[in-house]
Structures are given as structure tokens and as C-alpha cells.
Design a protein around this motif. Structure first.
Motif, PDB file in Angstrom:
ATOM      1  N   SER A   1      23.761  36.363  24.194  1.00 42.84           N
ATOM      2  CA  SER A   1      23.766  37.519  25.089  1.00 42.84           C
ATOM      3  C   SER A   1      22.404  37.695  25.749  1.00 42.84           C
ATOM      4  O   SER A   1      21.376  37.525  25.095  1.00 42.84           O
ATOM      5  CB  SER A   1      24.110  38.790  24.309  1.00 42.84           C
ATOM      6  N   PRO A   2      22.411  38.090  27.031  1.00 42.45           N
ATOM      7  CA  PRO A   2      21.148  38.377  27.702  1.00 42.45           C
ATOM      8  C   PRO A   2      20.590  39.753  27.313  1.00 42.45           C
ATOM      9  O   PRO A   2      19.452  40.070  27.626  1.00 42.45           O
ATOM     10  CB  PRO A   2      21.522  38.339  29.189  1.00 42.45           C
ATOM     11  N   ASN A   3      21.390  40.560  26.614  1.00 38.12           N
ATOM     12  CA  ASN A   3      20.998  41.919  26.233  1.00 38.12           C
ATOM     13  C   ASN A   3      20.088  41.875  25.005  1.00 38.12           C
ATOM     14  O   ASN A   3      20.527  41.488  23.925  1.00 38.12           O
ATOM     15  CB  ASN A   3      22.251  42.749  25.943  1.00 38.12           C
ATOM     16  N   PRO A   4      18.827  42.302  25.151  1.00 42.84           N
ATOM     17  CA  PRO A   4      17.885  42.243  24.024  1.00 42.84           C
ATOM     18  C   PRO A   4      18.311  43.068  22.811  1.00 42.84           C
ATOM     19  O   PRO A   4      17.806  42.858  21.718  1.00 42.84           O
ATOM     20  CB  PRO A   4      16.580  42.803  24.614  1.00 42.84           C
ATOM     21  N   GLU A   5      19.246  43.978  22.997  1.00 45.85           N
ATOM     22  CA  GLU A   5      19.721  44.804  21.883  1.00 45.85           C
ATOM     23  C   GLU A   5      20.805  44.108  21.051  1.00 45.85           C
ATOM     24  O   GLU A   5      21.137  44.577  19.969  1.00 45.85           O
ATOM     25  CB  GLU A   5      20.255  46.149  22.401  1.00 45.85           C
ATOM     26  N   ARG A   6      21.368  43.033  21.553  1.00 44.77           N
ATOM     27  CA  ARG A   6      22.448  42.345  20.846  1.00 44.77           C
ATOM     28  C   ARG A   6      21.882  41.432  19.757  1.00 44.77           C
ATOM     29  O   ARG A   6      20.850  40.784  19.952  1.00 44.77           O
ATOM     30  CB  ARG A   6      23.297  41.508  21.820  1.00 44.77           C
TER      31      ARG A   6
ATOM     32  N   HIS B   1      20.940  37.837  20.784  1.00 46.67           N
ATOM     33  CA  HIS B   1      19.688  37.723  21.538  1.00 46.67           C
ATOM     34  C   HIS B   1      18.495  37.734  20.582  1.00 46.67           C
ATOM     35  O   HIS B   1      17.576  36.908  20.694  1.00 46.67           O
ATOM     36  CB  HIS B   1      19.588  38.881  22.545  1.00 46.67           C
ATOM     37  N   ARG B   2      18.528  38.644  19.625  1.00 48.81           N
ATOM     38  CA  ARG B   2      17.422  38.742  18.671  1.00 48.81           C
ATOM     39  C   ARG B   2      17.331  37.491  17.794  1.00 48.81           C
ATOM     40  O   ARG B   2      16.236  36.986  17.526  1.00 48.81           O
ATOM     41  CB  ARG B   2      17.567  40.010  17.820  1.00 48.81           C
TER      42      ARG B   2
ATOM     43  N   GLN C   1      27.824  33.893  31.437  1.00 52.29           N
ATOM     44  CA  GLN C   1      26.413  33.808  31.827  1.00 52.29           C
ATOM     45  C   GLN C   1      26.023  32.406  32.286  1.00 52.29           C
ATOM     46  O   GLN C   1      24.855  32.136  32.529  1.00 52.29           O
ATOM     47  CB  GLN C   1      25.526  34.215  30.642  1.00 52.29           C
TER      48      GLN C   1
ATOM     49  N   ILE D   1      18.793  32.770  29.547  1.00 50.22           N
ATOM     50  CA  ILE D   1      18.540  33.729  28.479  1.00 50.22           C
ATOM     51  C   ILE D   1      17.294  33.235  27.762  1.00 50.22           C
ATOM     52  O   ILE D   1      17.238  32.072  27.339  1.00 50.22           O
ATOM     53  CB  ILE D   1      19.724  33.846  27.500  1.00 50.22           C
TER      54      ILE D   1
END
Length: 142
Positions: free
Chosen positions: A27-32, A35-36, A55, A60
Motif C-alpha cells: 500500500s502507498p498509505n504510510p498508515e497501512r 507500507h510500514r 498501483q 511505493i
């Protein structure tokens, strides 16, 4: 293999021999979490290739995203799966169709499908499920 628990040596061996990881469900979302975990793996020196059809062609964490495992232009050592458990059989099918198969499939926390694991293991691929390499790495390798 019994997927209720894993010997530390089994997990450590996979983490040590792995250099290139395809991260399915990136995921490009840093909160997912995906991603972490991808950021963690990159910091630990792994080459991580994100896979996410929505995507594809984007980046990413500075890495080009591919739509599927079949689109990755190089061999990978491990496929790390951030998908729902019921998606694991189709991911295993994708892995088995790869020109050069990875040596391991790693299902993230809550990603477990014993039938898919048995199919991968029958093809000689190590399987880990319901575990996170970002949790196991500091405990076993660092």
C-alpha cells in the motif's frame, strides 16, 4: 509442517537466506501495515518489490509497483502476503506459475490457509503463516 508454531531456526533461516521479497498487497498509505513492513524490510537491506494491481506502474517507497507476481522481471526469494486469508490459494497458484519460483511464501498476521500451504509445500516451497517478518527479524536475526 505444523503451522500452529514454527521453530525459531526455520524462521531465521528463511529471513537470512532471503534477499529479494515480493510484497503482495503493498500500500502507498504510510498508515497501512504493508507500507510500514515494507519500509522496515528496506531498512534491513532487503530488496522489496511491491505488488498491487491498483498501483501498478506507480512507486511505493521509491520502488516500482507491479500488477502481479508474473510481471516481476527478476527472481524473488520470498513472497510476503498482505491479503485476506481466502486470497492465499490464488497467490500460491501465481507463485507456482512463476518461471523461477521463490523458496518461501510468508503470510502476514491473520493470513492462514492450510490447503494453500500444503499445495506450496508439496511443490518444495517453505511456508510461514500468521507471522510478521518485521516482528520475527528483530527477535531472530538482528
Amino acid at each position: 509442517m505444523n503451522h500452529d508454531s514454527y521453530p525459531d531456526g526455520y524462521l531465521a533461516d528463511i529471513l537470512r537466506r532471503t534477499k529479494v521479497i515480493a510484497l503482495v498487497g503493498a500500500s502507498p498509505n504510510p498508515e497501512r501495515p504493508s507500507h510500514r513492513v515494507m519500509a522496515f524490510l528496506l531498512r534491513k537491506g532487503y530488496r522489496v518489490i511491491p505488488v498491487n494491481p491498483g498501483q501498478a506502474g506507480k512507486e511505493i517507497l521509491g520502488r516500482t509497483v507491479y500488477a502481479s507476481l508474473a510481471d516481476i522481471p527478476e527472481p524473488v526469494d520470498m513472497v510476503d502476503v498482505f491479503r485476506a486469508p481466502e486470497a492465499l490459494p490464488s497467490v500460491v497458484d501465481e507463485v507456482l506459475a512463476m518461471k523461477t519460483r521463490p523458496k518461501a511464501i510468508w503470510g502476514q498476521l491473520s493470513v492462514r490457509h492450510d490447503g494453500a500451504a500444503a499445495k506450496a509445500e508439496a511443490a518444495g516451497i517453505d511456508v510461514v503463516m500468521d507471522r510478521c517478518p518485521a516482528i520475527e527479524y528483530p527477535r531472530l536475526v538482528a
